[in-house]
Design an enzyme around this catalytic site. Sequence first.
Site, PDB file in Angstrom:
ATOM      1  N   LYS A  22      -1.336   8.225  -5.597  1.00 33.20           N
ATOM      2  CA  LYS A  22      -1.213   8.669  -4.208  1.00 33.20           C
ATOM      3  C   LYS A  22       0.030   8.051  -3.573  1.00 33.20           C
ATOM      4  CE  LYS A  22      -2.529   8.307   0.203  1.00 33.20           C
ATOM      5  NZ  LYS A  22      -2.439   7.070   0.964  1.00 33.20           N
ATOM      6  N   GLY A  49      -2.509   3.507  -7.615  1.00 31.38           N
ATOM      7  CA  GLY A  49      -2.806   4.920  -7.422  1.00 31.38           C
ATOM      8  C   GLY A  49      -1.541   5.763  -7.378  1.00 31.38           C
ATOM      9  N   HIS A  63     -10.175   3.700  -4.127  1.00 34.47           N
ATOM     10  CA  HIS A  63     -10.135   2.359  -4.726  1.00 34.47           C
ATOM     11  C   HIS A  63     -11.188   2.226  -5.834  1.00 34.47           C
ATOM     12  CE1 HIS A  63      -8.576   1.400  -0.512  1.00 34.47           C
ATOM     13  NE2 HIS A  63      -7.586   1.009  -1.281  1.00 34.47           N
ATOM     14  N   ARG A  79      -6.213   4.836   6.067  1.00 36.93           N
ATOM     15  CA  ARG A  79      -5.708   5.264   7.382  1.00 36.93           C
ATOM     16  C   ARG A  79      -6.399   6.528   7.894  1.00 36.93           C
ATOM     17  NH1 ARG A  79      -0.621   2.828   5.349  1.00 36.93           N
ATOM     18  NH2 ARG A  79      -0.052   1.224   6.846  1.00 36.93           N
TER      19      ARG A  79
HETATM   20  P1  AMP Z   1      -4.079   0.421  -0.263  1.00 31.20           P
HETATM   21  O1  AMP Z   1      -5.305  -0.412  -0.074  1.00 31.20           O
HETATM   22  O2  AMP Z   1      -4.017   1.641   0.589  1.00 31.20           O
HETATM   23  O3  AMP Z   1      -2.802  -0.391  -0.231  1.00 31.20           O
HETATM   24  O4  AMP Z   1      -4.180   0.997  -1.738  1.00 31.20           O
HETATM   25  C1  AMP Z   1      -4.434   0.158  -2.833  1.00 31.20           C
HETATM   26  C2  AMP Z   1      -4.268   0.954  -4.100  1.00 31.20           C
HETATM   27  O5  AMP Z   1      -5.187   2.045  -4.086  1.00 31.20           O
HETATM   28  C3  AMP Z   1      -2.859   1.555  -4.257  1.00 31.20           C
HETATM   29  O6  AMP Z   1      -2.470   1.459  -5.622  1.00 31.20           O
HETATM   30  C4  AMP Z   1      -3.079   2.987  -3.847  1.00 31.20           C
HETATM   31  O7  AMP Z   1      -2.156   3.881  -4.446  1.00 31.20           O
HETATM   32  C5  AMP Z   1      -4.488   3.236  -4.352  1.00 31.20           C
HETATM   33  N1  AMP Z   1      -5.097   4.361  -3.631  1.00 31.20           N
HETATM   34  C6  AMP Z   1      -5.265   4.499  -2.292  1.00 31.20           C
HETATM   35  N2  AMP Z   1      -5.812   5.691  -1.994  1.00 31.20           N
HETATM   36  C7  AMP Z   1      -6.001   6.332  -3.177  1.00 31.20           C
HETATM   37  C8  AMP Z   1      -6.513   7.621  -3.552  1.00 31.20           C
HETATM   38  N3  AMP Z   1      -6.951   8.487  -2.640  1.00 31.20           N
HETATM   39  N4  AMP Z   1      -6.551   7.932  -4.860  1.00 31.20           N
HETATM   40  C9  AMP Z   1      -6.079   7.065  -5.798  1.00 31.20           C
HETATM   41  N5  AMP Z   1      -5.594   5.847  -5.513  1.00 31.20           N
HETATM   42  C10 AMP Z   1      -5.543   5.486  -4.222  1.00 31.20           C
END
Ligand code: AMP
Length: 278
Positions: free
Chosen positions: A147, A145, A34, A185
Amino acid sequence: MKIIESTDAAQAHVRERRAKSVLVPTMGALHRGHLELLRVAREHAGKDGEVAVSIFVNPLQFEPGSDFKKYPRPESTDAKFCEDAGVNLLFRPREMYFDDRSVYVEETRLSAGLCGASRPGHFRGVCTVVAKLFNLLAPNAAVFGEKDYQQLAIIRRMVRDLNFPIEVIGVPTVREADGLALSSRNQYLNTDGRAAAPVLYQAMLRVKELAANGENSVTRLIDAARGVIESAKDARIDYISIVDRENLQPLERLRPNAFIALAVFIGKTRLIDNLRLT
Ligand code: AMP
């Protein structure tokens, strides 16, 4: 840093705002991945622009029986993380939906395969909440991301098809030293699980190596990935696919713009990852 906790206050803030705004939507439990999104957001917003982060664990994108209840919510640590990272606005709404809501945003093509096939309704939940965030915070740009590659492709399509005046910016995946993609996670993993988890990256690297050496049968490449994953303790494959980066359609033979995407349970924790092959 300004903190806003209601949708009404968010809209009032937008009416008064003058600066360029770049939004980073998240579900919190913030980590180095993030942080990289925040860095890119600042680059695009400029030093006088607004970097906005939303933290909302969106019930609509969790299919029944998934981890909505246990999803980590370290509220004060996340607020400090944002403050330290130079975020200007933290939007963490207590409520986003009306009880009698009856309108959703659904992408119908790119959502069919990969995670969309294993998690029915997931991308409808994602599109609906991201459309609401876009309307509420009216950013000039939003950062996601790679990812979650399928999510990024679907958001780009939503923005195109519904004419949101928002630039979508993708950021390469941030990894641990052993290749494991950072994810909120990952904290579910026990010691054995954490030791096994880099197998996703190892399997993708093996496929990339075979592809670089001329193997172009997708069946054989996927078999090779399966072999690597199955060598790890407690790993169970949800899916492994090699698809086109633009339309996410499965390929039979490698061609330019191919990438591998996979989802693997390590114990009870479902991890996803992807890598460009050609
Ligand atoms: P989340 O909080 O998991 O829903 O992720 C929020 C944002 O952070 C999303 O756009 C994800 O793709 C991005 N994100 C999560 N993990 C990573 C990572 N390891 N590298 C790059 N972006 C990430």
